[in-house]
Design an enzyme around this catalytic site. Structure first.
Site, PDB file in Angstrom:
ATOM      1  N   SER A   1       0.831  -1.198   0.000  1.00  0.00           N
ATOM      2  CA  SER A   1       0.000   0.000   0.000  1.00  0.00           C
ATOM      3  C   SER A   1       0.875   1.262   0.000  1.00  0.00           C
ATOM      4  O   SER A   1       1.644   1.489  -0.937  1.00  0.00           O
ATOM      5  CB  SER A   1      -0.970  -0.055   1.176  1.00  0.00           C
ATOM      6  OG  SER A   1      -2.004   0.896   1.048  1.00  0.00           O
TER       7      SER A   1
ATOM      8  N   ASP B   1      -9.956  -5.988  -3.939  1.00  0.00           N
ATOM      9  CA  ASP B   1      -9.484  -4.789  -3.250  1.00  0.00           C
ATOM     10  C   ASP B   1     -10.409  -3.613  -3.573  1.00  0.00           C
ATOM     11  O   ASP B   1     -10.629  -3.293  -4.740  1.00  0.00           O
ATOM     12  CB  ASP B   1      -8.061  -4.481  -3.711  1.00  0.00           C
ATOM     13  CG  ASP B   1      -7.348  -3.465  -2.825  1.00  0.00           C
ATOM     14  OD1 ASP B   1      -8.033  -2.682  -2.148  1.00  0.00           O
ATOM     15  OD2 ASP B   1      -6.106  -3.466  -2.830  1.00  0.00           O
TER      16      ASP B   1
ATOM     17  N   HIS C   1      -7.464  -5.820   0.274  1.00  0.00           N
ATOM     18  CA  HIS C   1      -6.313  -4.923   0.269  1.00  0.00           C
ATOM     19  C   HIS C   1      -5.106  -5.488   1.026  1.00  0.00           C
ATOM     20  O   HIS C   1      -4.038  -4.871   1.018  1.00  0.00           O
ATOM     21  CB  HIS C   1      -6.726  -3.572   0.880  1.00  0.00           C
ATOM     22  CG  HIS C   1      -5.727  -2.479   0.680  1.00  0.00           C
ATOM     23  ND1 HIS C   1      -5.337  -2.039  -0.565  1.00  0.00           N
ATOM     24  CD2 HIS C   1      -5.021  -1.729   1.581  1.00  0.00           C
ATOM     25  CE1 HIS C   1      -4.446  -1.071  -0.430  1.00  0.00           C
ATOM     26  NE2 HIS C   1      -4.227  -0.863   0.855  1.00  0.00           N
TER      27      HIS C   1
END
Length: 253
Positions: free
Chosen positions: A80, A206, A234
């Site tokens: 991320s 996601d 995610h």
């Protein structure tokens, strides 16, 4: 600014960078799978986990802080927000980044007229507005969004919540800086210049980084591959750790 690091395993170097609001403890169950074949160094970002916050707020300052404490050269793996740092490191310090792996990341996290594979700006604006008032509630909401749609949502959310404050709360200024990095960063122009091979691992479900962001971002690079983890949201490395570790090893070894 000296960041906290933790190293285990032997073999080629591998740097692991966590996402927004968390710390290197999020890798506790996953990193040992990679330490079988690599010398894994995990980093706590500024103001997160066991790293102090000293006011350095820009993406390049965070990248420089990580470069100062990790072995070089090494492969870099970022999840991320951590994927932004790893990608930027590959752009600014190519001699030190031998390969690049991003997990559920995006070169541009905010939707733009020419980049629809991203979050609506209002989402991060809401988090930023709520952060000063109740950061724990804001973090909790963000954790819930990370597992939305995942086939393993319950188990992954439990791990995220357990890990979140394991080394104390993150600094609120660091959280605000991280959100601002996510809001303003657009690494797309630099993607074609990345010299090392790149693997983008995406979660099929996601809701924060749309699946097609992977294929579109890979198309900007000289040497990029895409891997999709079925049923994952995610946090694919918690939802399907064996599959993710296997793909990383096949790419790097």
């Amino acid at each position: 600014m000296r960041l906290y690091t933790e190293t285990a395993g032997s073999g080629p170097g591998l740097v692991m960078i966590h996402g927004w609001g968390l710390h290197s403890g999020i890798w506790d169950d996953f990193a040992p799978r990679l330490a079988e074949d690599f010398r894994v160094t995990r980093v706590d970002l500024p103001g997160h986990g066991r790293s102090d916050w000293q006011g350095a707020a820009s993406l390049d300052e965070w990248v420089a802080a990580v470069l100062a404490v990790v072995p070089m050269p090494a492969a870099w793996l970022g999840w991320s927000l951590g994927g932004l740092l790893a990608t930027r490191a590959a752009m600014t310090a190519p001699a030190y980044v031998t390969a690049l792996v991003t997990l559920a990341s995006n070169p541009c996290f905010i939707r733009k007229p020419d980049w629809q594979s991203a979050m609506l700006p209002s989402l991060l604006e809401t988090f930023s507005a709520e952060l000063a008032g109740d950061y724990e509630r804001t973090l909790g909401r963000f954790l819930s969004l990370q597992v939305r749609g995942s086939a393993q949502a319950g188990a992954v959310l439990k791990t995220l919540r357990t890990t979140l404050l394991a080394h104390g709360p993150p600094d609120t200024a660091a959280l605000a800086a991280g959100l601002e990095i996510l809001r303003v960063t657009d690494l797309r122009p630099g993607m074609p210049a990345i010299e090392c091979p790149m693997l983008m691992i995406m979660g099929e479900r996601d809701t924060l980084v749309p699946l097609n962001a992977g294929s579109e971002a890979a198309g900007l690079c000289r040497d990029a591959r895409l891997a999709v983890i079925d049923g994952a949201g995610h946090v694919p490395f918690l939802a399907a750790p064996e599959s993710v570790a296997d793909r990383i090893k096949r790419f790097l070894l």
